[in-house]
Scaffold this motif. Structure first.
Motif, mmCIF file in Angstrom:
data_model
loop_
_atom_site.group_PDB
_atom_site.id
_atom_site.type_symbol
_atom_site.label_atom_id
_atom_site.label_comp_id
_atom_site.label_asym_id
_atom_site.label_seq_id
_atom_site.Cartn_x
_atom_site.Cartn_y
_atom_site.Cartn_z
ATOM 1 N N GLY A 28 81.927 43.170 104.894
ATOM 2 C CA GLY A 28 82.990 42.594 103.749
ATOM 3 C C GLY A 28 84.281 43.316 103.957
ATOM 4 N N VAL A 29 85.195 42.795 103.033
ATOM 5 C CA VAL A 29 86.594 43.351 102.809
ATOM 6 C C VAL A 29 86.864 43.590 101.435
ATOM 7 C CG1 VAL A 29 89.004 42.721 103.093
ATOM 8 C CG2 VAL A 29 87.315 42.593 105.306
ATOM 9 N N ALA A 30 87.645 44.797 101.022
ATOM 10 C CA ALA A 30 88.227 44.920 99.661
ATOM 11 C C ALA A 30 89.878 44.963 100.039
ATOM 12 C CB ALA A 30 87.896 46.270 99.105
ATOM 13 N N ASP A 31 90.456 43.874 99.644
ATOM 14 C CA ASP A 31 91.688 43.886 99.747
ATOM 15 C C ASP A 31 92.716 43.675 98.343
ATOM 16 O OD1 ASP A 31 94.433 42.861 100.491
ATOM 17 O OD2 ASP A 31 93.999 41.929 102.239
ATOM 18 N N ALA A 32 93.459 44.504 98.073
ATOM 19 C CA ALA A 32 94.073 44.524 96.913
ATOM 20 C C ALA A 32 95.719 44.763 96.992
ATOM 21 C CB ALA A 32 93.585 45.568 95.592
ATOM 22 N N SER A 58 93.776 40.087 94.678
ATOM 23 C CA SER A 58 92.504 40.427 95.533
ATOM 24 C C SER A 58 92.427 39.888 96.850
ATOM 25 C CB SER A 58 91.152 40.196 94.679
ATOM 26 O OG SER A 58 91.031 38.907 94.464
ATOM 27 N N ASN A 59 93.473 38.997 97.143
ATOM 28 C CA ASN A 59 93.586 38.379 98.315
ATOM 29 C C ASN A 59 92.112 37.703 99.034
ATOM 30 O OD1 ASN A 59 96.567 39.047 98.757
ATOM 31 N ND2 ASN A 59 95.948 40.881 98.763
ATOM 32 N N SER A 60 91.860 38.157 100.185
ATOM 33 C CA SER A 60 90.655 37.486 100.567
ATOM 34 C C SER A 60 89.655 38.437 100.426
ATOM 35 C CB SER A 60 91.079 37.177 102.163
ATOM 36 O OG SER A 60 91.378 38.215 102.936
ATOM 37 N N SER A 61 89.382 39.283 99.635
ATOM 38 C CA SER A 61 88.212 40.233 99.427
ATOM 39 C C SER A 61 86.917 39.469 99.385
ATOM 40 C CB SER A 61 88.350 40.897 98.204
ATOM 41 O OG SER A 61 89.690 41.755 97.982
ATOM 42 N N TYR A 62 86.129 39.818 100.104
ATOM 43 C CA TYR A 62 84.761 39.387 100.072
ATOM 44 C C TYR A 62 83.596 40.194 100.413
ATOM 45 C CZ TYR A 62 85.224 39.254 105.314
ATOM 46 O OH TYR A 62 85.736 39.605 106.567
ATOM 47 N N ILE A 63 82.374 39.705 100.347
ATOM 48 C CA ILE A 63 81.211 40.429 100.731
ATOM 49 C C ILE A 63 80.335 39.469 101.411
ATOM 50 C CG2 ILE A 63 79.828 40.111 98.746
ATOM 51 C CD1 ILE A 63 78.393 42.914 99.218
ATOM 52 N N PHE A 389 107.542 40.195 96.743
ATOM 53 C CA PHE A 389 107.279 41.550 97.526
ATOM 54 C C PHE A 389 105.917 41.773 97.295
ATOM 55 C CE2 PHE A 389 111.917 41.992 97.025
ATOM 56 C CZ PHE A 389 112.235 42.585 98.307
ATOM 57 N N SER A 390 105.148 42.295 98.204
ATOM 58 C CA SER A 390 103.653 42.607 98.119
ATOM 59 C C SER A 390 103.333 43.991 98.813
ATOM 60 C CB SER A 390 102.540 41.516 98.778
ATOM 61 O OG SER A 390 101.425 41.755 98.645
ATOM 62 N N PHE A 391 102.756 44.775 98.144
ATOM 63 C CA PHE A 391 102.072 46.032 98.590
ATOM 64 C C PHE A 391 100.826 46.253 98.327
ATOM 65 C CE2 PHE A 391 106.582 46.215 97.080
ATOM 66 C CZ PHE A 391 107.340 46.649 97.899
ATOM 67 N N GLY A 392 99.995 46.968 99.306
ATOM 68 C CA GLY A 392 98.607 47.154 99.174
ATOM 69 C C GLY A 392 97.751 47.840 100.276
ATOM 70 N N VAL A 393 96.580 47.428 100.060
ATOM 71 C CA VAL A 393 95.522 48.499 100.981
ATOM 72 C C VAL A 393 94.409 47.520 101.053
ATOM 73 C CG1 VAL A 393 94.183 49.395 99.267
ATOM 74 C CG2 VAL A 393 93.980 50.334 101.467
ATOM 75 N N ARG A 394 93.885 47.321 102.445
ATOM 76 C CA ARG A 394 92.941 46.522 103.108
ATOM 77 C C ARG A 394 92.014 47.319 103.662
ATOM 78 N NH1 ARG A 394 91.986 40.902 103.928
ATOM 79 N NH2 ARG A 394 90.615 40.519 105.644
ATOM 80 N N HIS A 395 90.691 47.252 103.239
ATOM 81 C CA HIS A 395 89.617 48.182 103.822
ATOM 82 C C HIS A 395 88.588 47.299 104.181
ATOM 83 C CE1 HIS A 395 86.780 51.559 104.472
ATOM 84 N NE2 HIS A 395 86.082 50.734 103.551
#
Length: 397
Positions: A28-32, A58-63, A389-395
């Motif tokens: 999955g992905v955690a994206d915020a 949360s953009n395209s966060s999924y499991i 403007f958008s700032f964040g992290v994608r894991h």
């Protein structure tokens, strides 16, 4: 991507023979992101402006869960279930609302049935330079929308009620063909609260023969070394004459289709690409409505990161050969992504949609996002300049 492989052969709970060759991958992905967005300059005056708002998206966060079982003689059973998750507000999602299917794979290719990403949507995502093809900079801002709308157009949503065949790759060539018994995607929005939704044939009432619609899609791809070229087509046709909403398409529509083609070049510096999109509506009165959209994109490696640049242009919508004035828009994107590891990315993006006086394009996860701290149903009015403007992290895991 680190994957956790879990054997399903649980002694004492199920037959080991039934699960001996099946493994499940959890991924999955955690994206915020923290977004600051606004929409100003409306043709309707300042009262229609969307003042600056801050939010977490949360953009395209999924499991997801996917697996394969070796059936012997080169034949395998495959399955996948994916669900989008809302990391920003904890709201529950509907299970398997992303790519979810079951099928068979072998030397002949892969045959699946379920809710899947079709070749048109896949091509749009391939050419988008944003990680995960998501966020306020995604190219779904303009693609296939015929004059405007919030969120993704009908061709950039998944194809439900579908069966699909994916060919093996031969000398760099591959293909996919799919069929939907009743595509039910949203076409667009006519206002802040009204949505046009395709109706699948499964919703037909008793005694109604011509309700619902069907869809065909195909994709052709060629990839060798640094060069990729592809073409995709999706067509939605009403089972009846399309003159009524109950016939499957929006009232007055007989057919809705899309042609998409692109070329990309990858090298040590990164990648550059060009994408062409043409959406068209065949109306029951004989009129033809169509629009061309173009995207130029580039991703340029800099140290442990990359600079993102994307420009999109939606030309005026045309009614037959007549151009409907000021129904186009331009989309400007500039960003930077920094790789903290192979799985974790820090990102910063600026995105701006300059709508013409009679156009109303909005982001995929833009000022109309349901998780906005300001409103749940805002729809950018005509002529608005949508920016953020958008700032964040994608894991990824």
């Amino acid at each position: 991507m680190q994957k956790k492989i879990i054997a399903l052969a649980i002694a004492g709970l199920a037959s080991t023979a039934a699960f001996a060759q099946t493994n499940v991958t959890i991924y999955g992905v955690a994206d915020a992101t923290f977004d600051s967005v606004k929409a100003t300059g409306s043709s309707d005056g300042s009262a229609a402006d969307f003042k600056n708002r801050n939010r977490v998206t949360s953009n395209s966060s999924y499991i997801g869960f996917k697996g394969v079982e070796d059936l012997g003689n080169g034949l395998k059973a495959v399955f996948q279930f994916e669900n989008g998750v809302n990391t920003d507000n904890g709201a529950a999602g509907v299970w398997n609302n992303r790519d979810s299917y079951v099928g068979l794979a072998g030397g002949f290719g892969t045959l699946i049935a379920g809710n899947v990403t079709g070749p048109t949507r896949a091509m749009g995502a391939k050419f988008d330079v944003n990680a995960g093809a998501t966020g306020i900079g995604a190219n779904t801002a303009l693609l296939g929308k015929l004059g405007g709308g919030a969120g993704a157009g009908a061709f950039d949503q998944r194809i439900n009620n579908a069966i699909a065949y994916v060919s093996p790759t031969f000398a760099g060539f591959s293909g996919v063909v799919g069929y939907s018994t009743g595509l039910t995607n949203q076409v667009g929005q006519s206002s802040a609260t009204a949505a046009y939704v395709l109706k699948g044939s499964e919703s037909a009432s008793a005694g109604v023969a011509n309700q619902g619609n069907t869809a065909w899609t195909l994709g052709l791809n060629y990839e060798t070394g640094p060069i990729y070229a592809g073409y995709a087509y999706t067509g939605v046709k009403a089972a009846g004459n399309g003159s009524l909403d109950g016939d499957g398409l929006v009232g007055g529509m007989r057919k809705l289709d899309n042609h998409r083609a692109g070329v990309m070049y990858k090298a040590a510096f990164g990648q550059v690409g060009f994408l062409f999109d043409r959406a068209r509506v065949d109306q029951t009165d004989g009129d033809d409505i169509h629009q061309n959209v173009y995207y130029l994109s580039g991703k340029f490696n800099v140290g442990n990161g990359a600079v993102l640049a994307q420009w999109g242009h939606a030309s005026n919508v045309k009614l037959d050969s007549e151009s409907l004035e000021k129904t186009g828009a331009n989309h400007y994107v500039l960003g930077y992504e920094h790789n903290l590891s192979k799985r974790t990315v820090l990102k910063a993006v600026y995105s701006r949609i300059a709508n013409k006086d009679n156009a109303a394009y909005d982001y995929l996860y833009g000022v109309s996002a349901a998780n906005s701290t300001a409103t749940n149903d805002y729809f950018a009015s005509a002529g608005t300049n949508v920016s953020g403007f958008s700032f964040g992290v994608r894991h990824a895991f």
